[in-house]
Design a protein around this motif. Structure first.
Motif, short mmCIF file in Angstrom:
data_model
loop_
_atom_site.label_atom_id
_atom_site.label_comp_id
_atom_site.label_asym_id
_atom_site.label_seq_id
_atom_site.Cartn_x
_atom_site.Cartn_y
_atom_site.Cartn_z
N ARG A 423 16.04 -11.07 -20.43
CA ARG A 423 16.83 -9.84 -20.34
C ARG A 423 18.13 -9.94 -21.12
O ARG A 423 18.69 -8.93 -21.56
CB ARG A 423 17.14 -9.51 -18.87
N GLY A 426 19.01 -8.31 -24.62
CA GLY A 426 19.41 -6.92 -24.79
C GLY A 426 20.90 -6.69 -24.68
O GLY A 426 21.33 -5.54 -24.72
N LYS A 429 22.82 -3.75 -22.36
CA LYS A 429 21.94 -2.62 -22.09
C LYS A 429 20.73 -3.08 -21.28
O LYS A 429 20.25 -4.20 -21.43
CB LYS A 429 21.47 -1.99 -23.39
N SER A 431 17.21 -3.61 -20.88
CA SER A 431 16.25 -3.79 -21.95
C SER A 431 14.89 -4.19 -21.41
O SER A 431 14.79 -5.05 -20.53
CB SER A 431 16.73 -4.88 -22.92
N SER A 472 14.35 -3.07 -32.77
CA SER A 472 14.94 -2.91 -31.43
C SER A 472 15.62 -1.56 -31.28
O SER A 472 16.76 -1.45 -30.87
CB SER A 472 15.95 -4.02 -31.18
N GLU A 474 16.11 2.52 -29.91
CA GLU A 474 16.15 3.12 -28.59
C GLU A 474 14.78 3.69 -28.27
O GLU A 474 14.07 4.18 -29.14
CB GLU A 474 17.20 4.24 -28.57
N GLN A 487 16.63 -0.09 -24.29
CA GLN A 487 16.44 -0.77 -25.55
C GLN A 487 15.30 -1.78 -25.45
O GLN A 487 15.11 -2.42 -24.43
CB GLN A 487 17.74 -1.50 -25.94
N GLN A 488 14.52 -1.91 -26.52
CA GLN A 488 13.45 -2.89 -26.61
C GLN A 488 13.97 -4.04 -27.47
O GLN A 488 14.05 -3.93 -28.67
CB GLN A 488 12.20 -2.28 -27.25
N PRO A 489 14.36 -5.17 -26.88
CA PRO A 489 14.98 -6.23 -27.67
C PRO A 489 14.00 -6.88 -28.63
O PRO A 489 12.83 -7.03 -28.33
CB PRO A 489 15.44 -7.23 -26.60
N ALA A 517 12.35 -5.07 -16.94
CA ALA A 517 13.72 -4.97 -17.45
C ALA A 517 14.68 -5.42 -16.36
O ALA A 517 14.38 -5.33 -15.16
CB ALA A 517 14.03 -3.54 -17.88
N SER A 519 19.19 -5.92 -15.49
CA SER A 519 20.60 -5.87 -15.87
C SER A 519 21.41 -6.37 -14.68
O SER A 519 20.85 -6.87 -13.70
CB SER A 519 21.00 -4.44 -16.24
#
Length: 577
Positions: A423, A426, A429, A431, A472, A474, A487-489, A517, A519
């Motif tokens: 994670r 990202g 954000k 991700s 990566s 949006e 976001q897709q890292p 995902a 955070s």
């Protein structure tokens, strides 16, 4: 008719036809794939001989490959010796030579061919399918030397993109694991039947190649060989999966005929239970004619929507690496080590799952992780309700199993393929990361698993990616505050799980690849049009709903309070000491 086309090794009485059955014809080199699938060569022994010589003769081989002339030089004077003078090589792993429609004395010819193969191909260490392949090819060979050359060319193929026969224990064992993965995904009802009856599913799936090359009767096996020589190794997976589906249908029919009686309980010992199921499947396959004609078997096989050859190769490679990391590269002479989950009720302890429930879920996970034992890495009962503690305990574990029990007594969870540390790529954000091996599940009112939507609907991967979809950027979907900025890292290709990674697919929407995902304020599983699971930073409140990635219904009450949350890792108990 030439000597090669007369089938001198064939017992025509066993075959039920004469050499003249089906007018001799010249092979049409146009659309061989369609000819093989439609069974056109089965109408003429001569035509099939021509087809095999053409197809195998076109296989790209090593510069120096032993041919028929080499066989004649080496085996001069050996023709009169019995089969006992030529024991089967160790690399066939005690696989017998199936007689099919051969004359009784022709079995000795297969022994001589395999003996010469062992001398000329010393790099082969494990190839249990070879007796069946050589026996089939002998039906369409004018002499032993011709059979040796055909067999040798299949073994000497040097096209890196074309797989024909497994020749090492590592390749064979990983193919068994790959078949188990495919069976779990494409034959869930049959897989459930095997797991329930045998408990040790990998032990049963270890026979998958033998079902196709060894147990099938000649008429079915020859039709499979027709298509295999044109289309390659993937055909074997297809046919074995079809056999598994037909076996399940056969068992269901037998249960219905018995008034819905349940099968007898499995023997108390896991190995005994697996052996019983193996014998039952073998008996069914040997008598497949009662359930399906060769045409129906192939129709069933090609109705299964498998992944591409590339994706299956990626899964095979992942399974090979897993075996290598555990030091399982050659077959041990001692008794086979048990590689299935063996839960000890005295040592397994979960406040959410019973040992039986854990075993049931374990049957869904990729085969390469069935070599491991469950290891509790985080529980709110011990470590508290803190997302930071969740991350600190779970980082470094890949994959993990997330289990949730709500205050209403509902139980659900997710299998998560990737380390939660991912994670961090990202930034700040929320991700998404992970691979298509992730899935979500619920336990009540009945157990249900929801896989990546692309597995059930491959057409979603049919669109071509545009430049804007790479990297990566949006992507759509909702995060914890309802915004649509997830976001897709980007991740280096070599570090991404090799199977079912979204980058291997041409997806028409990123919403179909939002796996997991995390955070500082939440964790999410599944995205696009909602989340399969959302848990807040205190690991106290959660939400569940339908999502595009897994195409799932809510896994429990849509808004719930967490009573207990556990995360289980996979402890390697088979690594070399």
């Amino acid at each position: 008719m030439s000597e090669e086309d007369r089938g001198p090794f064939v017992d025509w009485a066993l075959l039920g036809e004469t050499p003249e059955a089906g007018a001799p014809a010249k092979l049409d080199l146009k659309d061989l794939k369609q000819q093989a699938r439609q069974g056109q060569w089965s109408r003429s022994h001569t035509l099939r001989c021509q087809a095999y010589r053409h197809l195998i003769g076109a296989v790209p081989c090593r510069a120096v490959t032993s041919d028929a002339a080499v066989y004649r030089d080496l085996m001069a004077g050996a023709a009169q010796k019995p089969a006992s003078a030529f024991p089967l090589p160790d690399f066939v792993d005690d696989s017998p030579v199936p007689r099919y429609a051969l004359r009784a004395e022709a079995v000795a010819s297969v022994h001589r061919v395999l003996s010469c193969v062992a001398g000329q191909f010393p790099d082969i260490s494990h190839c249990p399918a070879l007796p069946a392949v050589a026996a089939l090819l002998l039906h369409f060979s004018g002499d032993e030397a011709a059979c040796f050359e055909l067999t040798g060319r299949l073994l000497a193929c040097n096209d890196p993109g074309r797989r024909l026969l497994d020749q090492t224990y590592l390749a064979y064992r990983s193919s068994c694991m790959t078949f188990g993965d495919l069976a779990t995904k494409h034959c869930p009802a049959a897989h459930k039947l095997v797991v329930g009856a045998a408990r040790d599913a990998p032990e049963v799936y270890g026979d998958w190649q033998r079902w196709v090359l060894g147990d099938l009767p000649f008429g079915h096996a020859a039709r499979v060989l027709d298509v295999f020589l044109v289309e390659g190794y993937k055909v074997l997976y297809r046919v074995a999966l079809a056999l598994l589906k037909l076996y399940r249908k056969h068992k269901a029919g037998a249960a219905a005929a018995g008034g819905g009686a349940q099968p007898a309980p499995a023997p108390p010992q896991q190995q005994e239970a697996a052996a019983a199921v193996r014998e039952d499947i073998q008996a069914f396959v040997r008598n497949i004619g009662a359930a399906a004609t060769p045409e129906k078997l192939l129709e069933k096989a090609f109705s299964i929507r498998l992944f591409s050859r590339k994706e299956i190769a990626l899964l095979q490679a992942a399974n090979e690496r897993s075996l290598q990391q555990k030091g399982i590269t050659v077959k041990q002479k001692r008794a086979r080590r048990n590689v299935q989950l063996s839960l000890n009720p005295d040592t397994f302890s979960s406040e959410i799952f019973s040992a039986k429930e854990m075993r049931d879920v374990w049957a869904w996970i990729p085969e390469r992780f069935a070599l491991c034992q469950p290891q509790l890495v985080f529980t709110t009962a011990t470590h508290g309700c803190s997302l930071n503690r969740f991350y600190s305990h779970c980082e470094g574990y890949e994959p993990t199993l997330l289990l949730i029990r709500t205050t209403a007594g509902e139980v659900c969870g997710a299998f998560l393929s990737t380390d939660w540390e991912e994670r961090k790529r990202g930034g700040n954000k929320l991700s998404f990361f992970g691979t298509g091996e992730c899935f979500v599940f619920r336990m009540k009112p009945e157990m249900e698993r929801y896989e990546w939507v692309v597995i059930r609907h491959p057409e979603l991967a049919s669109a071509v990616k545009t430049g804007g979809q790479e990297g990566s950027g949006e992507v759509g979907g909702q995060n914890s505050d309802g915004s649509s900025s997830l976001q897709q890292p980007e991740r280096p290709a070599g570090e991404l799980s090799p199977f079912l990674a979204a980058r291997h697919f041409n997806l028409n929407s990123r919403n179909t690849s939002m796996f997991m995902a995390g955070s500082f304020d939440s964790i999410i599983v599944g995205g696009g049009e909602g989340n399969a699971l959302y848990i807040d930073s205190e690991l106290n409140h959660g939400r569940t709903g339908s999502c595009t990635t897994f195409d799932n219904p809510p896994l429990c009450s849509e808004s719930f309070q967490v009573a207990l949350l556990e995360v289980w890792g996979f402890q390697d108990t088979m690594a070399p000491e």
